[in-house]
Design a protein around this motif. Structure first.
Motif, PDB file in Angstrom:
ATOM      1  N   ILE A  50       0.798  -1.137  -0.038  1.00 11.12           N
ATOM      2  CA  ILE A  50      -0.091  -0.109  -0.008  1.00 11.12           C
ATOM      3  C   ILE A  50       0.866   1.235   0.114  1.00 11.12           C
ATOM      4  CG2 ILE A  50      -2.082  -1.158   0.914  1.00 11.12           C
ATOM      5  CD1 ILE A  50      -1.290  -0.105   3.677  1.00 11.12           C
ATOM      6  N   ILE A  51       2.051   1.108   0.691  1.00 17.26           N
ATOM      7  CA  ILE A  51       3.043   2.185   0.466  1.00 17.26           C
ATOM      8  C   ILE A  51       3.216   2.673  -1.045  1.00 17.26           C
ATOM      9  CG2 ILE A  51       5.283   3.181   1.169  1.00 17.26           C
ATOM     10  CD1 ILE A  51       5.020   1.842   3.752  1.00 17.26           C
ATOM     11  N   ILE A  52       3.562   1.583  -1.488  1.00 16.85           N
ATOM     12  CA  ILE A  52       4.380   1.845  -2.989  1.00 16.85           C
ATOM     13  C   ILE A  52       2.963   2.316  -3.787  1.00 16.85           C
ATOM     14  CG2 ILE A  52       4.758   0.744  -5.274  1.00 16.85           C
ATOM     15  CD1 ILE A  52       6.324  -1.466  -3.432  1.00 16.85           C
ATOM     16  N   TYR A  53       1.909   1.897  -3.668  1.00 13.91           N
ATOM     17  CA  TYR A  53       0.738   2.404  -4.460  1.00 13.91           C
ATOM     18  C   TYR A  53       0.437   3.805  -4.025  1.00 13.91           C
ATOM     19  CZ  TYR A  53      -3.703   2.506  -6.939  1.00 13.91           C
ATOM     20  OH  TYR A  53      -4.821   2.734  -7.960  1.00 13.91           O
ATOM     21  N   SER A  54       0.359   4.051  -2.865  1.00 14.86           N
ATOM     22  CA  SER A  54       0.170   5.555  -2.316  1.00 14.86           C
ATOM     23  C   SER A  54       1.069   6.478  -2.965  1.00 14.86           C
ATOM     24  CB  SER A  54       0.133   5.389  -0.694  1.00 14.86           C
ATOM     25  OG  SER A  54      -0.682   4.445  -0.193  1.00 14.86           O
ATOM     26  N   VAL A  55       2.411   6.206  -3.003  1.00 11.31           N
ATOM     27  CA  VAL A  55       3.385   7.007  -3.571  1.00 11.31           C
ATOM     28  C   VAL A  55       2.878   7.233  -4.998  1.00 11.31           C
ATOM     29  CG1 VAL A  55       5.776   7.338  -4.063  1.00 11.31           C
ATOM     30  CG2 VAL A  55       5.247   6.360  -1.929  1.00 11.31           C
ATOM     31  N   PHE A  56       2.739   6.330  -5.734  1.00  6.02           N
ATOM     32  CA  PHE A  56       2.370   6.453  -7.079  1.00  6.02           C
ATOM     33  C   PHE A  56       1.059   6.409  -7.456  1.00  6.02           C
ATOM     34  CE2 PHE A  56       6.844   4.701  -6.436  1.00  6.02           C
ATOM     35  CZ  PHE A  56       7.308   5.472  -7.052  1.00  6.02           C
ATOM     36  N   ASP A  57       0.062   6.824  -6.853  1.00  5.42           N
ATOM     37  CA  ASP A  57      -1.502   6.826  -7.294  1.00  5.42           C
ATOM     38  C   ASP A  57      -1.543   7.910  -8.086  1.00  5.42           C
ATOM     39  OD1 ASP A  57      -4.140   6.359  -6.777  1.00  5.42           O
ATOM     40  OD2 ASP A  57      -4.289   8.017  -5.215  1.00  5.42           O
ATOM     41  N   PHE A  58      -1.441   7.641  -9.434  1.00  7.25           N
ATOM     42  CA  PHE A  58      -1.574   8.828 -10.369  1.00  7.25           C
ATOM     43  C   PHE A  58      -2.806   9.013 -10.865  1.00  7.25           C
ATOM     44  CE2 PHE A  58       2.572   6.366 -11.284  1.00  7.25           C
ATOM     45  CZ  PHE A  58       3.529   7.704 -11.243  1.00  7.25           C
ATOM     46  N   THR A  59      -3.759   7.989 -10.147  1.00  6.97           N
ATOM     47  CA  THR A  59      -5.174   8.178 -11.006  1.00  6.97           C
ATOM     48  C   THR A  59      -5.955   8.848  -9.784  1.00  6.97           C
ATOM     49  OG1 THR A  59      -5.597   5.908 -10.008  1.00  6.97           O
ATOM     50  CG2 THR A  59      -5.053   6.262 -12.708  1.00  6.97           C
ATOM     51  N   GLY A  60      -5.339   9.040  -8.466  1.00  4.10           N
ATOM     52  CA  GLY A  60      -6.040   9.395  -7.672  1.00  4.10           C
ATOM     53  C   GLY A  60      -6.535  10.997  -7.635  1.00  4.10           C
ATOM     54  N   GLY A  61      -7.778  11.385  -7.184  1.00  7.80           N
ATOM     55  CA  GLY A  61      -8.294  12.489  -7.316  1.00  7.80           C
ATOM     56  C   GLY A  61      -7.536  13.777  -6.800  1.00  7.80           C
ATOM     57  N   ASP A  62      -6.893  13.587  -5.679  1.00  6.78           N
ATOM     58  CA  ASP A  62      -6.161  14.523  -4.997  1.00  6.78           C
ATOM     59  C   ASP A  62      -4.382  14.537  -5.369  1.00  6.78           C
ATOM     60  OD1 ASP A  62      -7.877  16.103  -4.074  1.00  6.78           O
ATOM     61  OD2 ASP A  62      -7.966  14.940  -2.095  1.00  6.78           O
ATOM     62  N   PHE A  63      -4.044  13.539  -6.290  1.00  5.53           N
ATOM     63  CA  PHE A  63      -2.912  13.583  -6.658  1.00  5.53           C
ATOM     64  C   PHE A  63      -2.099  14.666  -7.403  1.00  5.53           C
ATOM     65  CE2 PHE A  63       0.925  12.355  -9.330  1.00  5.53           C
ATOM     66  CZ  PHE A  63       1.611  11.574  -8.477  1.00  5.53           C
ATOM     67  N   SER A  64      -2.947  15.251  -8.365  1.00  7.92           N
ATOM     68  CA  SER A  64      -2.626  16.297  -8.779  1.00  7.92           C
ATOM     69  C   SER A  64      -2.617  17.708  -7.923  1.00  7.92           C
ATOM     70  CB  SER A  64      -3.190  16.574 -10.240  1.00  7.92           C
ATOM     71  OG  SER A  64      -2.966  15.648 -11.446  1.00  7.92           O
ATOM     72  N   ASN A  65      -3.661  17.467  -7.121  1.00  7.02           N
ATOM     73  CA  ASN A  65      -4.146  18.991  -6.235  1.00  7.02           C
ATOM     74  C   ASN A  65      -2.995  18.924  -5.328  1.00  7.02           C
ATOM     75  OD1 ASN A  65      -6.489  19.591  -7.783  1.00  7.02           O
ATOM     76  ND2 ASN A  65      -7.677  18.066  -6.466  1.00  7.02           N
TER      77      ASN A  65
END
Length: 216
Positions: A50-65
């Motif tokens: 889950i750490i790896i996914y969280s760091v590279f969560d490109f599709t998450g709504g707040d990633f860009s924000n």
């Protein structure tokens, strides 16, 4: 400027979650719950995933924000939105957005795994439920640290036998710490503390009436 994920990033996130889902579904279906381990390496494998996914969560709504706020800090010296603790992590990250995400979500992941260990839940089944219910909110929101501290503190309060007074004090202290990690934690903390009070019928009615006011 808002950045949208490219095809590779979308594919990475989709395949990563799908592989985790099928892997844990298979393990849970093959091993009866009564025989599954309540601790050990299973927790730490899920922690790393889950750490790896969280760091590279490109599709998450707040990633860009978050990336916009991150860049604002280096341009103007403040994000004007994030709590001070997150700006402190930004200052430590050497202008590397992914390193900042690693700081934040490693802390959140360790706390949540500690909650599962405190409750003595088997790692594989807990991971599967987490993937289905909480995963996408967890990897996208900084509140994950705050919620983790709330639940960890609550576990200390209700799941203790020896040294009960000190465990309760520690639990309350952990829950209070959550206030530093998101502005909304005061509302959730208030609700949880009220829920711990043994109310009679009139108390339940009063809390229901006050709920919209407290939550607001």
């Amino acid at each position: 400027m808002m950045q949208y994920p490219n095809a590779f990033q979308i594919l990475f996130c989709s395949l990563y979650w799908t592989c985790m889902y099928f892997a844990y579904s298979y393990r849970v279906s093959r091993i009866p719950l009564s025989r599954q381990p309540k601790g050990g390496i299973g927790y730490w494998v899920f922690l790393m995933l889950i750490i790896i996914y969280s760091v590279f969560d490109f599709t998450g709504g707040d990633f860009s924000n978050y990336k916009i706020l991150y860049n604002n800090y280096w341009l103007y010296g403040t994000t004007s939105h994030l709590e001070p603790i997150y700006e402190y992590f930004i200052a430590l990250s050497s202008k590397n957005y992914f390193l900042w995400r690693l700081f934040v979500w490693t802390i959140a992941s360790v706390i949540w795994v500690n909650v599962l260990r405190t409750l003595k839940q088997d790692a594989d089944f807990s991971a599967l439920i987490f993937l289905l219910i909480a995963f996408f909110h967890f990897v996208g929101a900084r509140q994950s640290i705050g919620f983790g501290l709330l639940f960890w503190g609550l576990c200390k309060i209700i799941n203790t036998r020896k040294n009960r007074v000190w465990e309760i004090i520690l639990g309350v202290a952990i829950m209070l710490t959550s206030l530093s990690f998101h502005k909304t934690m005061i509302a959730y903390l208030t609700i949880i503390l009220i829920a711990l009070i043994p109310f009679r019928k009139w108390g339940i009615v009063v809390t229901l009436i006050l709920f919209p006011v407290i939550y607001k």
